[in-house]
Design a protein around this motif. Sequence first.
Motif, mmCIF file in Angstrom:
data_model
loop_
_atom_site.group_PDB
_atom_site.id
_atom_site.type_symbol
_atom_site.label_atom_id
_atom_site.label_comp_id
_atom_site.label_asym_id
_atom_site.label_seq_id
_atom_site.Cartn_x
_atom_site.Cartn_y
_atom_site.Cartn_z
ATOM 1 N N LEU A 121 29.466 -72.461 -68.656
ATOM 2 C CA LEU A 121 28.755 -72.940 -69.844
ATOM 3 C C LEU A 121 29.330 -72.355 -71.124
ATOM 4 C CD1 LEU A 121 24.985 -73.120 -68.868
ATOM 5 C CD2 LEU A 121 26.387 -74.936 -69.821
ATOM 6 N N LEU A 122 29.751 -71.105 -71.084
ATOM 7 C CA LEU A 122 30.332 -70.465 -72.263
ATOM 8 C C LEU A 122 31.591 -71.192 -72.711
ATOM 9 C CD1 LEU A 122 29.991 -68.171 -74.250
ATOM 10 C CD2 LEU A 122 31.265 -66.706 -72.707
ATOM 11 N N GLU A 123 32.425 -71.557 -71.765
ATOM 12 C CA GLU A 123 33.636 -72.314 -72.085
ATOM 13 C C GLU A 123 33.262 -73.657 -72.724
ATOM 14 O OE1 GLU A 123 37.317 -74.314 -69.670
ATOM 15 O OE2 GLU A 123 36.552 -72.389 -68.942
ATOM 16 N N LEU A 124 32.278 -74.299 -72.173
ATOM 17 C CA LEU A 124 31.804 -75.578 -72.701
ATOM 18 C C LEU A 124 31.185 -75.408 -74.087
ATOM 19 C CD1 LEU A 124 31.586 -78.540 -71.855
ATOM 20 C CD2 LEU A 124 29.340 -78.009 -70.905
ATOM 21 N N LEU A 125 30.395 -74.354 -74.264
ATOM 22 C CA LEU A 125 29.783 -74.077 -75.573
ATOM 23 C C LEU A 125 30.853 -73.850 -76.637
ATOM 24 C CD1 LEU A 125 26.872 -71.735 -74.449
ATOM 25 C CD2 LEU A 125 26.595 -73.931 -75.624
#
Length: 146
Positions: A121-125
């Motif tokens: 999710l961090l990469e996506l965020l």
Amino acid sequence: MKREIVNEQVPLGYAICASESCSERAHCLHSYFAPEVLREARTFTMINQQHPNYQEGKACELYCSNKPERYARGLTKAMGEMSHNNYVAFTNYLIAKHTKTQFYRIKRGNIPLSPAEQAELLELLRTYGCTGEEPFDSYEMRYTWY
């Protein structure tokens, strides 16, 4: 300051390991909670040491670390940093990947996110414009039972 572990209760039906010879015994949840389960449970599930595929130590497929991990909850903080267009695109992406209900549970923090899920999710965020160091709403220490 030591963080409290929020899920110390052994899940119902969690398999215990009674191996005395396993080199990872001191670091595995299956062994770590075995004395408690044996003392308190009327019935329990046990790992079969006689099974042909049973292995001990690093080769054990059932090994679960007894080290608590930092789980995250909630995306409202991170999503608040996004532009409107990125907010809509991020929302649509996650709804397509999961479901609408699942997305809102994740966003509100109803579902704890494992370290692997956080990294994804961090990469996506970051792709959608979130720049904060701690993008999730809150954190807690949990055992990863499975």
